[in-house]
Design an enzyme around this catalytic site. Structure first.
Site, mmCIF file in Angstrom:
data_model
loop_
_atom_site.group_PDB
_atom_site.id
_atom_site.type_symbol
_atom_site.label_atom_id
_atom_site.label_comp_id
_atom_site.label_asym_id
_atom_site.label_seq_id
_atom_site.Cartn_x
_atom_site.Cartn_y
_atom_site.Cartn_z
ATOM 1 N N ASP A 1 12.325 -1.240 3.534
ATOM 2 C CA ASP A 1 11.350 -0.153 3.627
ATOM 3 C C ASP A 1 11.990 1.138 4.124
ATOM 4 O O ASP A 1 11.322 2.001 4.692
ATOM 5 C CB ASP A 1 10.212 -0.585 4.566
ATOM 6 C CG ASP A 1 8.991 0.320 4.503
ATOM 7 O OD1 ASP A 1 8.861 1.079 3.522
ATOM 8 O OD2 ASP A 1 8.176 0.273 5.441
ATOM 9 N N HIS B 1 5.866 9.910 0.826
ATOM 10 C CA HIS B 1 4.532 10.413 1.192
ATOM 11 C C HIS B 1 4.174 11.742 0.530
ATOM 12 O O HIS B 1 3.194 12.366 0.938
ATOM 13 C CB HIS B 1 4.364 10.560 2.716
ATOM 14 C CG HIS B 1 4.400 9.268 3.464
ATOM 15 N ND1 HIS B 1 3.850 9.132 4.718
ATOM 16 C CD2 HIS B 1 4.901 8.053 3.147
ATOM 17 C CE1 HIS B 1 4.022 7.881 5.140
ATOM 18 N NE2 HIS B 1 4.669 7.216 4.189
ATOM 19 N N ASP C 1 0.829 -1.208 0.000
ATOM 20 C CA ASP C 1 0.000 0.000 0.000
ATOM 21 C C ASP C 1 0.859 1.252 0.000
ATOM 22 O O ASP C 1 2.052 1.217 0.306
ATOM 23 C CB ASP C 1 -0.948 0.008 1.198
ATOM 24 C CG ASP C 1 -0.214 0.123 2.533
ATOM 25 O OD1 ASP C 1 0.798 -0.571 2.715
ATOM 26 O OD2 ASP C 1 -0.660 0.913 3.397
ATOM 27 N N GLU D 1 0.094 -1.220 5.558
ATOM 28 C CA GLU D 1 1.145 -0.807 6.487
ATOM 29 C C GLU D 1 1.032 0.668 6.826
ATOM 30 O O GLU D 1 1.288 1.081 7.967
ATOM 31 C CB GLU D 1 2.516 -1.121 5.876
ATOM 32 C CG GLU D 1 3.693 -0.954 6.830
ATOM 33 C CD GLU D 1 4.361 0.415 6.778
ATOM 34 O OE1 GLU D 1 5.330 0.635 7.526
ATOM 35 O OE2 GLU D 1 3.913 1.279 5.975
ATOM 36 N N GLU D 2 0.658 1.469 5.837
ATOM 37 C CA GLU D 2 0.626 2.922 6.029
ATOM 38 C C GLU D 2 -0.455 3.378 7.006
ATOM 39 O O GLU D 2 -0.410 4.501 7.502
ATOM 40 C CB GLU D 2 0.441 3.636 4.682
ATOM 41 C CG GLU D 2 1.581 3.438 3.695
ATOM 42 C CD GLU D 2 2.862 4.139 4.116
ATOM 43 O OE1 GLU D 2 2.859 4.803 5.173
ATOM 44 O OE2 GLU D 2 3.861 4.022 3.401
#
Length: 414
Positions: free
Chosen positions: A196, A378, A79, A173-174
């Site tokens: 990550d 992001h 995600d 995960e986000e």
């Protein structure tokens, strides 16, 4: 390595942005779509035990080609973050970056060394950026592409010894749910690494302790024409509370091992307003103090209010994984040695955030975090170095090799 870029570009073309308002798992249908694509790719590569469950968890195993080596794992998430849209991502490749500003498509946005000094370290690299209208999705589709490319390389080079290599791709995960339904026993690894992280060399096995706090402000709503001495505006109460919070303990004023309070969202209303905070601290005692401070501020505000009242709900999110990883120093040492052997200086830094690995470490799967080569996650200024992605592949392959070789050496000596 051309396949590495091809994989990455195909993954970011699928919108997998998670949704914290959804109670489903995965929270968005695009994650299942990408999961099926990844499953097909793993089957084509010839991996064993390939499965994609109804919740979007993808697992597989590359069988060992040497006896006695421990099973290890590599994990990424499919995600992308909520901060910017991930719909219709249009990436651009800057070959042999020569320095200076990078125009992001026709959006008017740009990447500038003045704003992002790290760009000077990437001169000569091939870069992938956004077009300035979406995030890129390198967090964490770069990690997936790197893991899959490393698997392919190991398959194509059977002379490289390795034990069982377990692969895990998680959803959501986000929004903090990536480990919720992760089956550690089914995964089958003794330890793992999340791929990550950010810049080349990052090796992280310490992260924030994390909690969330919701401040609920209760007011009274009446018609404004007859509001005298009756109406209590919960938004005014919420504003008072925020002004009581320390202004020098926020994300924009802290760094390194400093914790913070962060107001993330506001749900305004006259009768009821909510302030949503996240609390972060590397130390258990520090987190306990932050929770106590929030409660103390609520009590203080309630004493000041003649009308209306405030309450707080605090929920733990994840804990510092160092507590679970430091008893197993070989996990970190293997990753450090792998980096050294491929010409990378390890950067041991605490994560000012969290990964799936933080929670997985407390579920019995010690799980440090390794770089992907990406920056500015992001947001619309997200970018990644292809050269750095290749280095991440090298590190994954080397970790697999060193784990098998060190085990074989110990067995021979014994």
């Amino acid at each position: 390595m051309n396949k590495l870029v091809e994989r990455f570009l195909s993954y970011i073309a699928i919108d997998t942005q998670s949704d914290d308002e959804s109670s489903q798992c995965p929270s968005t249908p695009g994650q299942i779509i990408l999961g099926q694509k990844l499953k097909d790719e793993l089957l084509t590569m010839g991996l064993c035990d390939v499965s994609l469950d109804e919740n979007g968890y993808l697992m597989a195993r590359l069988p060992a080609n040497i006896e006695g080596a421990p099973a290890i794992g590599f994990i990424s998430h499919m995600d992308t973050a909520l901060d910017e849209t991930a719909t219709n991502v249009k990436a651009q490749i800057i070959e042999n970056y020569s320095g200076g500003e990078i125009q992001l498509g026709q959006s008017g946005e740009k990447l500038s060394p003045a704003q992002y000094p790290f760009l000077t370290d990437l001169i000569g690299h091939d870069l992938i950026t956004t077009d300035g209208t979406t995030l890129l999705g390198a967090d964490d589709k770069a990690g997936i592409a790197e893991i899959f490319t490393a698997l392919s390389y190991l398959i194509e080079h059977p002379q490289i010894p390795h034990g069982d290599i377990c692969v895990g791709i998680t959803p959501d995960e986000e929004i903090g749910r990536g480990a919720n339904r992760f089956d550690v026993k089914k995964f089958g690894a003794q330890w793992a690494y999340t791929i990550d992280g950010g810049k080349v060399g990052e090796l992280e096995y310490e992260n924030f302790n994390a909690a969330s706090a919701t401040i609920i402000c209760h007011g009274v709503s009446v018609h404004p024409g007859t509001a005298k001495d009756t109406l209590v505006n919960a938004m005014n109460i919420a504003a008072q509370f925020q002004l009581m919070m320390p202004q020098d303990e926020t994300p924009e004023t802290t760094e390194g091992r400093e914790g913070f309070y962060h107001l993330t969202t506001i749900k305004p209303g006259i009768a009821r307003s909510e302030l949503h905070y996240i609390l972060r601290d590397f130390e258990k005692d520090g987190m306990a103090r932050r929770k106590a401070f929030m409660k103390k501020q609520v009590e203080a505000l309630n004493k000041r209010l003649s009308k209306g009242h405030v309450e707080v709900v605090i929920t733990d999110s994840y804990a510092n994984m160092a507590e679970q990883i430091t008893p197993h120093p070989h996990i970190v040492e293997i990753a450090k040695q792998a980096m050294h052997e491929v010409g990378i200086e390890p950067l041991i830094t605490p994560i000012r955030g969290g990964t799936d690995g933080a929670r997985l470490s407390y579920m019995g799967l010690p799980c440090p975090n390794i770089f992907t080569g990406g920056y500015n996650f992001h947001g619309i200024h997200e970018c990644i170095s292809i050269n750095s992605m290749r280095q991440a592949v090298d590190v994954i392959v080397k970790i697999a090799q060193l784990t098998a070789q060190s085990t074989h050496k110990q067995r021979t000596i014994g």
